[in-house]
Design an enzyme around this catalytic site. Structure first.
Site, mmCIF file in Angstrom:
data_model
loop_
_atom_site.group_PDB
_atom_site.id
_atom_site.type_symbol
_atom_site.label_atom_id
_atom_site.label_comp_id
_atom_site.label_asym_id
_atom_site.label_seq_id
_atom_site.Cartn_x
_atom_site.Cartn_y
_atom_site.Cartn_z
ATOM 1 N N SER A 119 -47.435 -28.800 -91.069
ATOM 2 C CA SER A 119 -48.079 -29.583 -90.152
ATOM 3 C C SER A 119 -46.287 -30.979 -89.746
ATOM 4 C CB SER A 119 -48.825 -30.471 -90.429
ATOM 5 O OG SER A 119 -49.095 -31.299 -89.530
ATOM 6 N N TYR A 159 -54.872 -35.678 -95.322
ATOM 7 C CA TYR A 159 -54.596 -34.689 -94.757
ATOM 8 C C TYR A 159 -53.594 -33.965 -94.862
ATOM 9 C CZ TYR A 159 -53.477 -30.444 -91.626
ATOM 10 O OH TYR A 159 -52.693 -29.725 -91.317
ATOM 11 N N LYS A 169 -50.607 -31.649 -97.127
ATOM 12 C CA LYS A 169 -49.515 -30.361 -96.968
ATOM 13 C C LYS A 169 -48.228 -31.229 -97.433
ATOM 14 C CE LYS A 169 -52.145 -27.931 -94.147
ATOM 15 N NZ LYS A 169 -52.494 -27.258 -93.986
HETATM 16 P P1 NAD Z 1 -59.531 -23.742 -89.360
HETATM 17 O O1 NAD Z 1 -60.542 -24.216 -89.576
HETATM 18 O O2 NAD Z 1 -59.992 -22.886 -87.428
HETATM 19 O O3 NAD Z 1 -59.173 -22.393 -89.899
HETATM 20 C C1 NAD Z 1 -59.132 -22.394 -91.381
HETATM 21 C C2 NAD Z 1 -59.571 -21.174 -92.003
HETATM 22 O O4 NAD Z 1 -59.627 -21.148 -93.555
HETATM 23 C C3 NAD Z 1 -60.942 -21.268 -91.639
HETATM 24 O O5 NAD Z 1 -61.642 -19.097 -90.814
HETATM 25 C C4 NAD Z 1 -62.378 -22.022 -93.094
HETATM 26 O O6 NAD Z 1 -63.597 -20.620 -93.166
HETATM 27 C C5 NAD Z 1 -61.269 -20.861 -93.377
HETATM 28 N N1 NAD Z 1 -60.936 -21.585 -95.208
HETATM 29 C C6 NAD Z 1 -61.776 -22.476 -95.606
HETATM 30 N N2 NAD Z 1 -61.298 -22.951 -96.818
HETATM 31 C C7 NAD Z 1 -61.141 -21.618 -96.825
HETATM 32 C C8 NAD Z 1 -61.368 -21.991 -98.781
HETATM 33 N N3 NAD Z 1 -61.343 -22.859 -100.240
HETATM 34 N N4 NAD Z 1 -61.466 -20.143 -99.123
HETATM 35 C C9 NAD Z 1 -61.684 -19.041 -98.079
HETATM 36 N N5 NAD Z 1 -61.328 -19.720 -96.444
HETATM 37 C C10 NAD Z 1 -61.078 -21.240 -96.234
HETATM 38 O O7 NAD Z 1 -57.582 -24.145 -89.156
HETATM 39 P P2 NAD Z 1 -56.691 -23.587 -87.967
HETATM 40 O O8 NAD Z 1 -56.466 -25.057 -86.768
HETATM 41 O O9 NAD Z 1 -56.609 -22.082 -88.177
HETATM 42 O O10 NAD Z 1 -55.420 -24.412 -89.378
HETATM 43 C C11 NAD Z 1 -55.369 -23.285 -90.034
HETATM 44 C C12 NAD Z 1 -53.747 -23.713 -91.417
HETATM 45 O O11 NAD Z 1 -52.485 -24.852 -89.747
HETATM 46 C C13 NAD Z 1 -54.504 -25.121 -92.350
HETATM 47 O O12 NAD Z 1 -53.755 -24.510 -93.665
HETATM 48 C C14 NAD Z 1 -54.078 -26.858 -90.810
HETATM 49 O O13 NAD Z 1 -53.870 -27.446 -92.184
HETATM 50 C C15 NAD Z 1 -53.004 -26.102 -90.433
HETATM 51 N N6 NAD Z 1 -52.660 -26.808 -89.270
HETATM 52 C C16 NAD Z 1 -53.536 -27.135 -88.578
HETATM 53 C C17 NAD Z 1 -53.306 -27.415 -87.184
HETATM 54 C C18 NAD Z 1 -54.269 -27.696 -86.334
HETATM 55 O O14 NAD Z 1 -53.921 -28.172 -84.901
HETATM 56 N N7 NAD Z 1 -55.279 -26.084 -85.673
HETATM 57 C C19 NAD Z 1 -52.054 -27.479 -87.094
HETATM 58 C C20 NAD Z 1 -51.226 -28.547 -88.403
HETATM 59 C C21 NAD Z 1 -51.322 -27.231 -89.164
HETATM 60 C C1 UD1 Z 2 -54.143 -34.685 -85.196
HETATM 61 C C2 UD1 Z 2 -53.927 -35.328 -86.140
HETATM 62 C C3 UD1 Z 2 -52.455 -34.417 -87.222
HETATM 63 C C4 UD1 Z 2 -53.127 -32.867 -86.725
HETATM 64 C C5 UD1 Z 2 -52.917 -32.490 -85.326
HETATM 65 C C6 UD1 Z 2 -54.090 -30.883 -85.657
HETATM 66 C C7 UD1 Z 2 -54.447 -37.111 -86.111
HETATM 67 C C8 UD1 Z 2 -53.751 -38.584 -86.652
HETATM 68 N N1 UD1 Z 2 -53.090 -36.132 -86.121
HETATM 69 O O1 UD1 Z 2 -52.816 -34.702 -84.544
HETATM 70 O O2 UD1 Z 2 -52.308 -34.399 -88.416
HETATM 71 O O3 UD1 Z 2 -51.858 -31.836 -87.793
HETATM 72 O O4 UD1 Z 2 -54.127 -33.008 -84.714
HETATM 73 O O5 UD1 Z 2 -53.805 -30.988 -84.061
HETATM 74 O O6 UD1 Z 2 -55.515 -37.087 -86.394
HETATM 75 N N2 UD1 Z 2 -55.592 -37.568 -77.212
HETATM 76 C C9 UD1 Z 2 -56.827 -38.474 -76.277
HETATM 77 N N3 UD1 Z 2 -58.361 -38.516 -76.202
HETATM 78 C C10 UD1 Z 2 -59.055 -37.437 -77.286
HETATM 79 C C11 UD1 Z 2 -58.103 -37.224 -78.069
HETATM 80 C C12 UD1 Z 2 -56.855 -36.668 -78.452
HETATM 81 O O7 UD1 Z 2 -55.970 -39.046 -75.857
HETATM 82 O O8 UD1 Z 2 -59.893 -37.837 -76.677
HETATM 83 C C13 UD1 Z 2 -54.255 -38.032 -77.612
HETATM 84 C C14 UD1 Z 2 -54.242 -38.798 -79.101
HETATM 85 O O9 UD1 Z 2 -54.059 -40.308 -78.750
HETATM 86 C C15 UD1 Z 2 -52.745 -38.287 -79.074
HETATM 87 C C16 UD1 Z 2 -53.002 -36.858 -78.458
HETATM 88 O O10 UD1 Z 2 -54.148 -36.906 -77.240
HETATM 89 O O11 UD1 Z 2 -51.763 -38.661 -78.631
HETATM 90 C C17 UD1 Z 2 -52.773 -35.459 -79.258
HETATM 91 O O12 UD1 Z 2 -54.597 -35.471 -79.853
HETATM 92 P P1 UD1 Z 2 -54.556 -34.734 -81.013
HETATM 93 O O13 UD1 Z 2 -55.216 -33.343 -80.282
HETATM 94 O O14 UD1 Z 2 -56.047 -35.344 -81.562
HETATM 95 O O15 UD1 Z 2 -53.649 -34.771 -82.029
HETATM 96 P P2 UD1 Z 2 -52.298 -35.478 -82.861
HETATM 97 O O16 UD1 Z 2 -53.249 -36.460 -82.545
HETATM 98 O O17 UD1 Z 2 -51.253 -34.523 -82.238
#
Ligand code: NAD
Ligand code: UD1
Length: 336
Positions: free
Chosen positions: A125, A150, A154
């Site tokens: 991330s 969290y 990572k």
């Molecule tokens: P998500 O929660 O939709 O998907 C994760 C999946 O993993 C889910 O289907 C859950 O059921 C499964 N899972 C969790 N723990 C498990 C376990 N112990 N065994 C088997 N399955 C398990 O999340 P996502 O948004 O798709 O994120 C995927 C990856 O990307 C994660 O590692 C997350 O930290 C990373 N990531 C996500 C974002 C974001 O904004 N969505 C941003 C940066 C990084």
């Molecule tokens: C957040 C996480 C980041 C993670 C990412 C995944 C935090 C501090 N960071 O990022 O670690 O990887 O999600 O998607 O939580 N905002 C509003 N109103 C809302 C929600 C968000 O104004 O109701 C603003 C936030 O202040 C930010 C932007 O929208 O400026 C994006 O927010 P968000 O979608 O939560 O993502 P991040 O904070 O960037």
């Protein structure tokens, strides 16, 4: 046909990546424990691609189950999405986060080592950079002490993989995602946030759908052009395609180091107010919002320098912010 194990493959980013893998001719095996998704996603993937991936309902925290899986399955690569991802919750339940995000990674890497498996892709991330001193953020920016458990999982995850690459035969890529948004054009898969969404886009679409009364914009006193915070919002399908590019780099042995990491974003920073305007344009609906105080822990601005990923992965995001928001809005309407 290469068989790719996708952990968390029924989750938000995982399901979109499974679709792209199948489109590219890979065989896919999914492990998911369904802790943050629904089994129906498997059928939706099959509806999109015409192929139902192999599915194993396994909790990766159970080491013996992980071992059993590898005793009966051979894989040519692993994309490891499975993890917990809620920043706020991670501060309340740090041990659960270390167990799910770190232990599961260690168990997978141990199996890879013992069975001489190669090609590992890790969901990292942009949170590893914190508030970077220089924007856009390059991969050379300092990794700062994580502000949340969290984020720390990572950073630790990347370190564990890097050390594994040094100590045994493993090639790996960590992809540092910026802010993934949007849904598949089929509107069959998308993000399924549980309860009140913490992230901006699901909150925006739920507000437009009338599920939430109004969006709270967290702060308009940031040192940015309109005072609201800036992020890099990348379409989830573009993000999914970055995984294919990374996988092909590993399989074709085009990687320059055993462990590499790349930013995955669009390269464009967008403020919260700009997101709102773009959403109103994409959906044709005005959005009810108010400005409130800053959210604790938020940074001013983060957007990616994608030049290294563009060059090395031969990958570039293709969708515009408007297209991503339009897909998020269609997905929201489908949920209704
Ligand atoms: P998500 O929660 O939709 O998907 C994760 C999946 O993993 C889910 O289907 C859950 O059921 C499964 N899972 C969790 N723990 C498990 C376990 N112990 N065994 C088997 N399955 C398990 O999340 P996502 O948004 O798709 O994120 C995927 C990856 O990307 C994660 O590692 C997350 O930290 C990373 N990531 C996500 C974002 C974001 O904004 N969505 C941003 C940066 C990084
Ligand atoms: C957040 C996480 C980041 C993670 C990412 C995944 C935090 C501090 N960071 O990022 O670690 O990887 O999600 O998607 O939580 N905002 C509003 N109103 C809302 C929600 C968000 O104004 O109701 C603003 C936030 O202040 C930010 C932007 O929208 O400026 C994006 O927010 P968000 O979608 O939560 O993502 P991040 O904070 O960037």
């Amino acid at each position: 046909m290469k068989n790719i194990l996708v952990t968390g493959g029924l989750g938000y980013i995982g399901s979109h990546t499974v679709v792209e893998l199948q489109n590219e001719g890979f065989k896919v095996t999914i492990i998911d424990n369904l802790s943050n998704t629904r089994i129906s996603v498997l059928d939706k993937i099959a509806e999109i691609t015409g192929i139902k991936p192999d599915f194993h309902q396994i909790d990766l925290r159970i080491k013996s189950d992980v071992k059993n899986f590898f005793e009966t399955n051979t894989v040519d690569g692993i994309i490891h999405f499975a993890a917990f991802k809620a920043v706020g919750e991670s501060m309340q339940k740090p041990l659960d986060y270390y167990e799910n995000n770190v232990n599961t990674l260690v168990y997978l890497l141990q199996e890879m080592r013992d069975r001489k498996l190669d090609n590992f892709i890790f969901s990292s991330s942009c949170t590893v950079y914190g508030q970077a001193d220089i924007l856009p953020i390059t991969e050379n920016a300092t990794v700062k002490k994580a502000a949340s458990t969290y984020g720390n999982t990572k950073q630790i995850g990347e370190e564990i993989i890097q050390e594994s690459c040094k100590s045994h035969h493993l090639n790996a890529i960590a992809l540092r995602y910026f802010n993934p948004i949007g849904a598949h054009s089929s509107v069959k898969i998308g993000e399924l946030p549980l309860g009140v969404p913490q992230n901006l886009i699901p909150f925006v679409t739920q507000t437009a759908a009338g599920i939430r009364k109004e969006l709270a914009v967290f702060g308009n006193d940031y040192p940015t052009t309109d005072g609201t915070a800036i992020r890099d919002y990348v379409h989830v399908v573009d993000l999914a395609k970055a995984h294919i590019a990374a996988l092909q780099r590993l399989i074709n042995k085009n990687n320059k180091e055993a462990f590499e990491f790349f930013n995955v974003g669009t390269g464009t920073g967008t403020s919260v107010l700009q997101v709102i305007k773009a959403f109103e344009k994409a959906s044709g609906k005005p959005l009810n919002y108010k400005i409130v105080d800053r959210r604790e822990g938020d940074i001013t601005a983060a957007y990616a320098d994608t030049s290294i990923a563009n060059k090395e992965l031969k990958w570039k995001s293709e969708n515009t912010l408007e297209e991503a928001l339009e897909s998020a809005w269609k997905w929201q309407q489908q949920q209704n």
